[in-house]
Structure formats: structure tokens, C-alpha cells
Design an enzyme around this catalytic site. Structure first.
Site, PDB file in Angstrom:
ATOM      1  N   CYS A  51       1.338  -0.195  -0.011  1.00 12.81           N
ATOM      2  CA  CYS A  51       1.373  -1.216  -1.032  1.00 12.81           C
ATOM      3  C   CYS A  51       2.113  -0.731  -2.370  1.00 12.81           C
ATOM      4  O   CYS A  51       2.310  -1.487  -3.379  1.00 12.81           O
ATOM      5  CB  CYS A  51       0.089  -1.783  -1.239  1.00 12.81           C
ATOM      6  SG  CYS A  51      -1.003  -1.918   0.157  1.00 12.81           S
ATOM      7  N   HIS A 109       1.516 -10.562  -2.955  1.00 10.48           N
ATOM      8  CA  HIS A 109       1.621  -9.218  -2.860  1.00 10.48           C
ATOM      9  C   HIS A 109       2.362  -9.026  -1.811  1.00 10.48           C
ATOM     10  O   HIS A 109       1.978  -8.556  -0.493  1.00 10.48           O
ATOM     11  CB  HIS A 109       0.218  -8.764  -2.864  1.00 10.48           C
ATOM     12  CG  HIS A 109       0.132  -7.088  -2.517  1.00 10.48           C
ATOM     13  ND1 HIS A 109       1.058  -6.361  -2.794  1.00 10.48           N
ATOM     14  CD2 HIS A 109      -0.881  -6.352  -1.662  1.00 10.48           C
ATOM     15  CE1 HIS A 109       0.739  -4.855  -2.523  1.00 10.48           C
ATOM     16  NE2 HIS A 109      -0.321  -5.247  -1.825  1.00 10.48           N
TER      17      HIS A 109
END
Ligand SMILES: [Zn+2]
Lengths: 176, 395
Positions: free
Chosen positions: B83, B337
């Protein structure tokens, strides 16, 4: 449910998907569908099923241990580090062939969660609790917690269990 | 070593982007960044593509993005830091310029998670820890990893469900004002409390969504930047650290050690005192893939003392006008995201904030000319903390 039932169900889902894709190709001449936003999507016709082969030779003793009723860790005789999950190399001392020691069965839960949204490959289980317990030797173990009640700080025991319906040996945490 | 500045930014609308493929999506951000910098592809000497992939079809995304965007034959690579992939891409371009290898470089982060059905994405992302000892046997999901932290944090410090809810409500409050955000609507505490459990104690409204999106920045050396723009935003410093793949190898589940170490590095290079770090920044972007992550970020960045991060949320000190505005673009929670794009999206958000170009209702008051981004990959497997400033760094 047996593991064969699980597999059959999975295969059925896959064949359903493939036959509806065939229908789409029949109708439109190409594997194109519309998603819920009205955007055309090409559905991949080259499918791939992955199943990895993970070498376990260096820690084979761990799996032999499970068969004998023992949950084993490795220990470096030079620096004293205990490794769980076990590994046969101590990178700190740059030596291999570590000693095998039994994990203590008593510990305390330091964190947990209940998995409600499951990965498809775990969808045949009821919601399960995953916990991390700090064992008596200070080493943490991650495993399913087989208990109705669960909270951080609860005393737990580490024991060998059979994972159903897959029918293989693994370990779990239960209330002490 | 040379100073490095951001001289152009690009950002796509985040959300379900099934109207474009991966390379088309990347190009939207690249085009915007080139236009802002007033440069053409021929001026870009090196480009780096942040993409985690596996849910999308292209195996070598840097190559297809380069081809589609007419950046070929410039040197490239694909980077992955879970991430935090976007920050890793930024780092690679930043170091290329800092070291003198290139004068102008482009970093783009792109992710298209909707190329796979949602259950498959849950499956793939769950495998992001220690595959054998965490996933294969115990089926941990990605929310599950952060839920472990949440249960440990709440038990140790007495934080309540409602404190986590405060984070989600703030994110949606600002997401509603950000035209690039995936969710542009406010939520109430009641909606939060009633939302579907995902991995106890985390609920759907604690979680960032599955998203498609891209963001890009053009970076230049000081000499070049000064010729191109009157308003460069400098990268002052970046800290980077890693954590264990296997969560059980960590000693503490109430903070993210790698993020704390990355912050220490970034602060020490920038001459910032950890305990009063918040005084230096006008705005912060922190990694709130789940609400608990934002609370831990407050503490790992020194905005709050250990165990007091949730109080900052409870007292609404991270809204605009509070002690330090955090994630006023909606954060990962509401903005979305797209894993490989997030870190660059943060850099774009901070840059635009510092230049008074944030969307209406999300602009902070810029007093110090400094902002910070905190981007965690996995559950502290990777961590990048980056400090941005409108003032030229001394070294
Ligand atoms: Zn050793």
C-alpha cells in the site's frame, strides 16, 4: 461437509461462470458484458488456477512433530533465539541446523479478530477467530482461537487439531 | 546531494474506473502532471511506475504505461511496496534526481483493482502477510491484520468504537468536498455504528474501499525547477523502514514500529523535534486504510503521546482549524485506496494544499509552508514518511 463437497461446489460455480461466458460470446460474438455503470468489459477467456508448491524440507521436522503430537520451534544454540514459525537458519549467527525444541502450551492472548468477510478459499468455514498469543517462552503464535468467548488478556492453551473438512493437522488456541 | 522539487501534479478521479483500462487510467494522471509542469514526454529522462497488480491483467505495467503514454524508450521500472507503493515510486524518482542521474523524472502510481471481482481481491490482499503461516492456515484477511491491532489498542488504552467512528466521519466529511474522492457523502455516527462487521472490531465504515485510480508527479532538480516554475514544492526529507511479514514476530500491536522509525528518520533529516512535530506542519496525509491506522499514525508521527491518539480524534483536533489537519482530502477511507497510487496521491494532495490549490472546503491555512505524508505498506511491512515544503531546503 467433506472436502470433496467443497471442491464440487467450487467446480460447479466455475462451470456456471464459464457457461454464462459462453452464452455471452454466443449472443454478442465476443466476450463483452456491461458492468453496473454501463461500461463495456471484456471478460478474460484465458483463465488460470493457481496452487503453489511451497518447499518445506528445511522445516520438515515441524510437520513430523505435529504427527507425533508436538508443536516444535527451532532454537539457535549460539545466540539463544527461538524461532516460531520455525526456521533452520539463524541469520544473526549465520548458522544452520538449529536445535528443535517444543513450544510451551500456555500463553496469553495479545490480539484477536473475528473474520466476518472471508476470502473465497475460506468461505466454507463459519466466521473464525484469529488470535495472536504470547506463549510462556515469550514467543508469539498466530492461530485460530477455538472458543465462544474471547478477549485480549485471556489465558490460552496451544494444541494440535485436525483442520476440517480438509482433514490435515494444524494447531489452534483454546481457553486455558 | 541536490535539492528535488515537485513541479507538476496529476490526479484522476478515484473510484470504480471501469471506463478505462490500466494504461489509459495512468495516462490521465500523467497528462495532467505534464501539463502542469508545462513539459513534454521528451523532457522526462526517467519514469517509474508504482503498481502492485495481480488483480489486473498486465504483468509488466511499467512497460504498457510507458508505451501508452509515449514515454518509451526512457528508462523505467515498476516498484512494489504494498500500500506504500506510490511512496516507493516517488522515492525512486526522487533519488534519481537527488543523485544527479536525472534532472527531470516522473513518478506515477496506478492501480485498477476492479479488473478482478471483489471476493478475488479479498483473497489476493489477504495473502499479503506471511503467506504460509498466516494465510494458508489461518485465513487472515487484510482488515483482519488491522483488526488485530485495533483489538490490542482498544484493550490497552480504552479507546471506544465511537473513537474509530470519529475518524470515518471526518474522512467522509472531507471526501464529500473532494471531487476526486470515491465517496462524496457524509456519514453519521449512527450509520457508522450500524455498518456491517468485516473483521471484529472493524466494520465496513472503518475500511477503505477497493478502488481504481492514478496519480503522478513530475520532479526536477533545483536548477531545472527554478527555470520551469515559480512555485516548486520541495521534498525536504524522506524516512523509510520495514517491518516483519509475519505479524506474530512483532512485540507490539498498538503501533506500527516501521512508521515510527521512518518518521524519526524524516524528522531528524529535517531538523524536526518528534515531540512537537505537529507544530511544524500545516497539513498531514496519513495512511488510514482502516480507522485504527489513522489513530496509530497520530502517535507514530508524534502528533499525540502513546495511547492518546484516539483523544485527538475524539476532540476533533484533526479537522481544519484544529491542532493539525489530517486527511482533509477524505483520506484513504473516503478518497479511496488504489494501492499503487495512494502514496503519490498523498504527495499531490500536500503539494496542492501548500500552493492553495485544494478543493473548496478542504483548503487549510498555510502558515509554515510544510506538509507531511505517512504511507504504510501492508500492516507496517513498509513505511515511508515524506516531508514537503514551499521553502527551499538548506542542503
Ligand atoms: Zn543465532
Amino acid at each position: 461437509m467433506t472436502i470433496n463437497d467443497v471442491r464440487e461446489k467450487l467446480q460447479q460455480q466455475i462451470s456456471q461462470l464459464i457457461s454464462s461466458l459462453d452464452q455471452v460470446v454466443q449472443m454478442y460474438g465476443m466476450p463483452i458484458i456491461q458492468d453496473k455503470n454501463g461500461n463495456p468489459l471484456w471478460i478474460d477467456v484465458r483463465e488460470m488456477t493457481l496452487r503453489y508448491q511451497i518447499p518445506i524440507k528445511k522445516v520438515q521436522k515441524f510437520f513430523e512433530g505435529l504427527k507425533e503430537g508436538k508443536i516444535l520451534a527451532t532454537k539457535c544454540n549460539k545466540c539463544g533465539t527461538i524461532y516460531f514459525p520455525p526456521q533452520d537458519d539463524c541469520p544473526k549467527c549465520k548458522i544452520s541446523g538449529l536445535e528443535w525444541v517444543e513450544m510451551p502450551d500456555e500463553g496469553e492472548l495479545v490480539a484477536y479478530t473475528i473474520i466476518n468477510v472471508k476470502p473465497p478459499s475460506f468461505s466454507h468455514y463459519q466466521d473464525y477467530i484469529v488470535g495472536i498469543a504470547k506463549m510462556k517462552n515469550g514467543i508469539n503464535v498466530t492461530a485460530w482461537v477455538n472458543s465462544k468467548e474471547v478477549k485480549v488478556g485471556m489465558k490460552v492453551k496451544l494444541r494440535i487439531t485436525k483442520r476440517e473438512p480438509e482433514n490435515y493437522l494444524t494447531y489452534e488456541l483454546i481457553p486455558a | 546531494m541536490r535539492n528535488v522539487a515537485i513541479i507538476g501534479t496529476g490526479h484522476t478521479k478515484f473510484g470504480v474506473r471501469t471506463d478505462v483500462n490500466l494504461q489509459e487510467l495512468a495516462w490521465e494522471a500523467i497528462k495532467q502532471a505534464l501539463e502542469e509542469a508545462n513539459l513534454d514526454q521528451k523532457d522526462i529522462q526517467y519514469f517509474v511506475v508504482g503498481n502492485v497488480g495481480s488483480w489486473s491483467a498486465e504483468e509488466l505495467p511499467a512497460v504498457v504505461v510507458g508505451e501508452y503514454s509515449d514515454l518509451t524508450p526512457k528508462g523505467t521500472m515498476r516498484v512494489e511496496a504494498a500500500c506504500a507503493t506510490g511512496s516507493a515510486a516517488l522515492r525512486d524518482a526522487y533519488l534519481a534526481i537527488k543523485s544527479g542521474e536525472a534532472d527531470i523524472a516522473l513518478a506515477v502510481g496506478v492501480e485498477q483493482m476492479h479488473q478482478s471481482p471483489n471476493p478475488q481481491v479479498v483473497e489476493l490482499i489477504g495473502r499479503a502477510g506471511d503467506y504460509f503461516w498466516e494465510f494458508e492456515n489461518f485465513g487472515l484477511t487484510f482488515p483482519g491484520y488491522y483488526a488485530l491491532h485495533a483489538s490490542a489498542y482498544m484493550a490497552k488504552y480504552g479507546a471506544k468504537e465511537e473513537d474509530l467512528g470519529k475518524i470515518a466521519i471526518k474522512s467522509h466529511h472531507y471526501g464529500a468536498r473532494n471531487p476526486y474522492a470515491q465517496f462524496q457523502k457524509e456519514i453519521t455516527m449512527d450509520e457508522y455504528l450500524k455498518s456491517k462487521p468485516v473483521a471484529y472490531p472493524l466494520k465496513l465504515l472503518d475500511s477503505s474501499p477497493i478502488t481504481d485510480g492514478a496519480a503522478a508527479v513530475v520532479l526536477a532538480s533545483e536548477e531545472v525547477a527554478k527555470k520551469i516554475t515559480d512555485s516548486p514544492v520541495w521534498i525536504v526529507s524522506q524516512g523509510v523502514a520495514s517491518g516483519t511479514a509475519n505479524l506474530s514476530k512483532r512485540t507490539d500491536f498498538t503501533h506500527i514500529e516501521a512508521a515510527y522509525l521512518a518518521a524519526q528518520q524524516a524528522y531528524s533529516r529535517a531538523g524536526i523535534n518528534f515531540d512537537e512535530a505537529w507544530r511544524f506542519f500545516d497539513v498531514a496525509e496519513v495512511h488510514d486504510c482502516f480507522t485504527i491506522a489513522e489513530i496509530m499514525a497520530y502517535e507514530d508521527l508524534g502528533f499525540a503521546k502513546r495511547g492518546e491518539g484516539y483523544l485527538l480524534a475524539r476532540e476533533e483536533q484533526t479537522y481544519i482549524g484544529g491542532k493539525i489537519p489530517v486527511n482533509v482530502d477524505g483520506g484513504l477511507k473516503a478518497k479511496g485506496h488504489p494501492i499503487g497510487a495512494t502514496g503519490i496521491s498523498m504527495a499531490v494532495a500536500i503539494t496542492r494544499q501548500l500552493l492553495y490549490r485544494a478543493p473548496k472546503g478542504t483548503q487549510v491555512n498555510v502558515k509554515h509552508g510544510m506538509g507531511i505524508s505517512h504511507n504504510v505498506g501492508g500492516t507496517g511491512h513498509y513505511a515511508y514518511v515524506t516531508i514537503f515544503s514551499t521553502r527551499r531546503p538548506s542542503s
